[in-house]
Design a protein around this motif. Sequence first.
Motif, PDB file in Angstrom:
ATOM      1  N   TYR A 104      11.880 -50.887  56.282  1.00 57.95           N
ATOM      2  CA  TYR A 104      12.677 -50.328  55.188  1.00 57.95           C
ATOM      3  C   TYR A 104      12.000 -49.088  54.616  1.00 57.95           C
ATOM      4  CZ  TYR A 104      15.630 -54.538  54.822  1.00 57.95           C
ATOM      5  OH  TYR A 104      16.509 -55.558  55.064  1.00 57.95           O
ATOM      6  N   THR A 105      12.802 -48.238  54.002  1.00 56.64           N
ATOM      7  CA  THR A 105      12.248 -47.081  53.292  1.00 56.64           C
ATOM      8  C   THR A 105      11.651 -47.542  51.969  1.00 56.64           C
ATOM      9  OG1 THR A 105      14.286 -46.607  52.081  1.00 56.64           O
ATOM     10  CG2 THR A 105      14.038 -45.610  54.286  1.00 56.64           C
ATOM     11  N   GLY A 106      10.973 -46.623  51.306  1.00 62.80           N
ATOM     12  CA  GLY A 106      10.415 -46.943  50.002  1.00 62.80           C
ATOM     13  C   GLY A 106      11.497 -47.355  49.016  1.00 62.80           C
ATOM     14  N   ILE A 107      12.592 -46.604  48.984  1.00 61.69           N
ATOM     15  CA  ILE A 107      13.697 -46.918  48.078  1.00 61.69           C
ATOM     16  C   ILE A 107      14.261 -48.301  48.377  1.00 61.69           C
ATOM     17  CG2 ILE A 107      16.105 -46.360  47.565  1.00 61.69           C
ATOM     18  CD1 ILE A 107      14.319 -44.579  46.046  1.00 61.69           C
ATOM     19  N   GLU A 108      14.468 -48.601  49.642  1.00 61.17           N
ATOM     20  CA  GLU A 108      15.019 -49.908  50.026  1.00 61.17           C
ATOM     21  C   GLU A 108      14.077 -51.043  49.626  1.00 61.17           C
ATOM     22  OE1 GLU A 108      17.680 -48.600  53.934  1.00 61.17           O
ATOM     23  OE2 GLU A 108      15.522 -49.017  54.148  1.00 61.17           O
ATOM     24  N   ASN A 109      12.778 -50.797  49.726  1.00 63.46           N
ATOM     25  CA  ASN A 109      11.816 -51.827  49.331  1.00 63.46           C
ATOM     26  C   ASN A 109      11.775 -52.008  47.823  1.00 63.46           C
ATOM     27  OD1 ASN A 109      10.098 -53.231  51.460  1.00 63.46           O
ATOM     28  ND2 ASN A 109      10.132 -51.128  52.248  1.00 63.46           N
ATOM     29  N   PHE A 140       8.371 -39.024  50.747  1.00 61.01           N
ATOM     30  CA  PHE A 140       8.060 -40.225  51.525  1.00 61.01           C
ATOM     31  C   PHE A 140       8.806 -41.452  51.003  1.00 61.01           C
ATOM     32  CE2 PHE A 140       4.455 -37.774  53.097  1.00 61.01           C
ATOM     33  CZ  PHE A 140       4.380 -38.208  54.411  1.00 61.01           C
ATOM     34  N   ILE A 141       9.314 -41.362  49.795  1.00 60.33           N
ATOM     35  CA  ILE A 141      10.051 -42.491  49.239  1.00 60.33           C
ATOM     36  C   ILE A 141      11.278 -42.828  50.092  1.00 60.33           C
ATOM     37  CG2 ILE A 141      11.621 -41.203  47.725  1.00 60.33           C
ATOM     38  CD1 ILE A 141       9.658 -44.361  46.724  1.00 60.33           C
ATOM     39  N   ASN A 142      11.750 -41.857  50.876  1.00 55.94           N
ATOM     40  CA  ASN A 142      12.927 -42.070  51.728  1.00 55.94           C
ATOM     41  C   ASN A 142      12.555 -42.332  53.187  1.00 55.94           C
ATOM     42  OD1 ASN A 142      14.991 -41.589  49.690  1.00 55.94           O
ATOM     43  ND2 ASN A 142      14.299 -39.448  49.722  1.00 55.94           N
ATOM     44  N   GLN A 143      11.243 -42.532  53.447  1.00 50.97           N
ATOM     45  CA  GLN A 143      10.766 -42.814  54.803  1.00 50.97           C
ATOM     46  C   GLN A 143      10.385 -44.290  54.929  1.00 50.97           C
ATOM     47  OE1 GLN A 143      10.922 -40.444  57.198  1.00 50.97           O
ATOM     48  NE2 GLN A 143      11.820 -39.167  55.572  1.00 50.97           N
TER      49      GLN A 143
END
Length: 429
Positions: A104-109, A140-143
């Motif tokens: 998951y991406t940072g946002i998803e987590n 990086f929040i979207n990676q």
Amino acid sequence: MDNNVIKVKHISKIYKLYDNPMDRLKEALKLTKKKKYTEYYALNDINFEVEKGSTVGLIGTNGAGKSTLLKIITGVLTPTSGEVEVQGKIAALLELGAGFNQEYTGIENIYLNGSMMGYTKEQMDERVNTITEFAGIGDFINQPVKTYSSGMFARLAFAVAINVDPDILIVDEALSVGDIYFQAKCFNKMNEIKAKGTTILLVTHDMGSVIKYCDKVVVLNKGNYLKEGKPKEMVDIYKKLLVNQYDDDDEIDEVIMESEDNQQEDKSNWKNQLKYSEEKLVYGNNKASIIDFGIFDHKGKLSNMLLKKKDFTIRMRVEFHEDVENPIFAFTIKNVHGSDITGTNTMFEKKDVPLARKGEIYEISFKQQMLLQGGEYLLSFGCTGFENGEFVVYHRLYDITNIAVISEQDTVGVFDIDSKVDVKLVSED
């Protein structure tokens, strides 16, 4: 009224240790009635309570059971016996990235962790900007988090845990990752949520943070509850544990303690009670040997842990295997990056030994005030000299052990100039 939000009652955690995998299989299949394992108590009948709104430190040497206990409190592990009562919503930072989906991406987590704590998507929508700003990892929040460095992991994990309004925040060494600015940011945020009534349970090897932030400290040792009390007193016990000098009947008066300290200084096995570095470098031409060394705090106790702005003494004992003219005895303190920070030697200090004869043993003491900032440092010893104008190394112990400086207040730079500050009003409108 009971004001305790965590109650640890007679908690034990026992692991079965097998000599080989086949014994485990035989027992699992019930092919043998003979006991094929030994029992290892990771925790043995632990009891303590945490009051609402307090910050409690949990300290002990490696293998004390601290992380195991936190996992039981948070429900990650099940105790073999005993129970834990928790009142309120817990946010926990245990192993780095625990609870994160690597794909998951940072946002998803962020949303995943929020849902695990019982928040709705709408509630997390209100918090997501605060969390991403606190983490400060940019795009990086979207990676996927599998692409993150350990520092990014720590930033995001802490940002999530501390910005979801927990009743109880549990932190296990997570603050040791990340640069000094992020660590300061984390502690400022912890002070902020503590002021709002959040209870904090903190596990760390940073004794400066323990003294500065904790209201109470619980000491564990080899899976057993040892003691709890005021931070400074518990840190003193921890220091004794590090060098195997804690006595269960250590409730003695100051006179006896001073007597024991003087006896301790006469021992010749100081180095065996200190932690050795695996990265040490030892060399020399064998005309002399550094046979012992020790670090003594302001109370005269042998310890790697020193309080900032207190006196401490570094000692070394050197045995000579040949006659040596004008030997030089030295120590050096380095930072974790390997840069020399400070040090001195008997030549600089004009404490000359004109001739050390074969078979003689010298004890050298360097006493000074600790003005380095809080943190970890490496200590080196040397016995050197000059022969026919050429520099000679008789024996050196590079990075042989460590020094941990405990500080309640750090200033700017490598050392503290111990400034005395006065502020006064000289005019009014």
